[in-house]
Design an enzyme around this catalytic site. Sequence first.
Site, short mmCIF file in Angstrom:
data_model
loop_
_atom_site.label_atom_id
_atom_site.label_comp_id
_atom_site.label_asym_id
_atom_site.label_seq_id
_atom_site.Cartn_x
_atom_site.Cartn_y
_atom_site.Cartn_z
N HIS A 10 -68.59 6.30 27.05
CA HIS A 10 -69.77 5.79 27.77
C HIS A 10 -70.76 6.88 28.17
O HIS A 10 -71.96 6.76 27.97
CB HIS A 10 -69.33 5.04 29.03
N GLY A 45 -54.15 -10.92 25.96
CA GLY A 45 -54.26 -9.59 26.57
C GLY A 45 -55.38 -9.50 27.59
O GLY A 45 -56.26 -10.36 27.67
#
Length: 441
Positions: free
Chosen positions: A228, A18
Amino acid sequence: MDREELPPTILVVFGITGDLSQRYLLPALAEVCKSANLPKDFKVLGVSRRDVSVADVLGGNKKTLGKFTELFQMSLDDAGGYSVLKKKLSIISRQMDGRPQVIFYLSVPPAAVLPIVRHLGQAGLNHARHKLLLEKPFGFDLESARELIAQTAKYFPENQIYRIDHYLAKEMVQNIVTFLGSNALFRDVWSSRFIEKIDIIVAEKIDIEGRALFYESTGALRDIIQSHLLQLAALTLMEPCTGVFDYAELPGRRLIALNALKVDMEEPVIRAQYEDYRREVKNPDSATETFVGLTLESEDPRWQGVPILLASGKNLNDKLTEIRVYFKKKENSEANRLALRIQPKEGIELDLWVKEPGYERRLQQKHLAFNYEQHYERLPDAYERVLLDAIRGSQSLFASSGEVLESWRILEPIQQKWSMDNRDLQFYQPGRTIEEVLKLV
Ligand code: BG6
């Protein structure tokens, strides 16, 4: 922790082919390996549903990682496969020096996470020496995050779960803690008494880079603000860590800072999308935001009355992550500004007022700057730290379940408002500055 002290470790990578694993994990693993920081006894078991070769999977990292990497083919939704995986892990364990810890890194789409966790638990692959290393998103709102956390907790206790927020592991983000804890000058003025406002921005030059399916169901609020940006806010606002500090306390301090935060719904919330986005995702009605601007307020007495602006967007003029702290202008003096530059050109900048040389008394604003690259050869990538800390068993730079829930709680009023109507969606041309988009409302 010294390399010698690191426990023997097997890193099981679900979805090794991935995007996340290829772009971040494997290169970071190769760097940690080159700098001789991996445990002496270390193995990687890459899990993939496809029949692929080690050379194909590791690509340019084969020379460094090839010697300890093996692949295991299985279908992730086949319960029987997990028993075979368990046998494979005990064979590898027997070849190792002592009983290894096993870290399951899940580099898989969000919907695949819980089924894998269940299968691991049901196969008995959840003992104290098994750890889960998870990628965000951790839910898509408060309710789904609660459910995800509760379901995961049925199989893995919190101290075996490592939720990655790679911003927490960025060098300059770690330095916020040091900067505030070790510089008495700033620590003493770190409050609403001296600070007027704080802006925290994450501007990206890149667009959604072809990830239409992912981005359509995510948007900037979930992708960047919930994780974040709220973590950057928590680190900036939390109680500074002074003296000999136990880093294990960090998640607790971040959580206290998050507990006190809420969105100031009286201030404008900017929800915008770059022009051409709808064509790119082939959805002419898409209301997914690629830019968000919002203001937080804190109930912590230390921060009362200080607006905290969070803003983030894609397809802007430049890449920049920065925390800007504006000090109050006092009577007969000018205001100062401190910028903690997270990336690129990591460093710290303080605006000072100086006398312009000459016969008049004129002021000029100049910068006092510290740049990492002038002083240090290399800053480790965040994923290197993520990996090493998971191996070391240090959870201080990972998001706890409490932090995840609090960040969704903070954003809930916006999510509720947006779910009802999207008339407030604005549009911006690619290449705009963050300030230009913020002015749209
Ligand atoms: C990821 C987001 O978490 O962070 C991406 O999913 C974003 O959309 C990326 O581009 C930004 O990370 P960095 O380290 O490049 O600032």
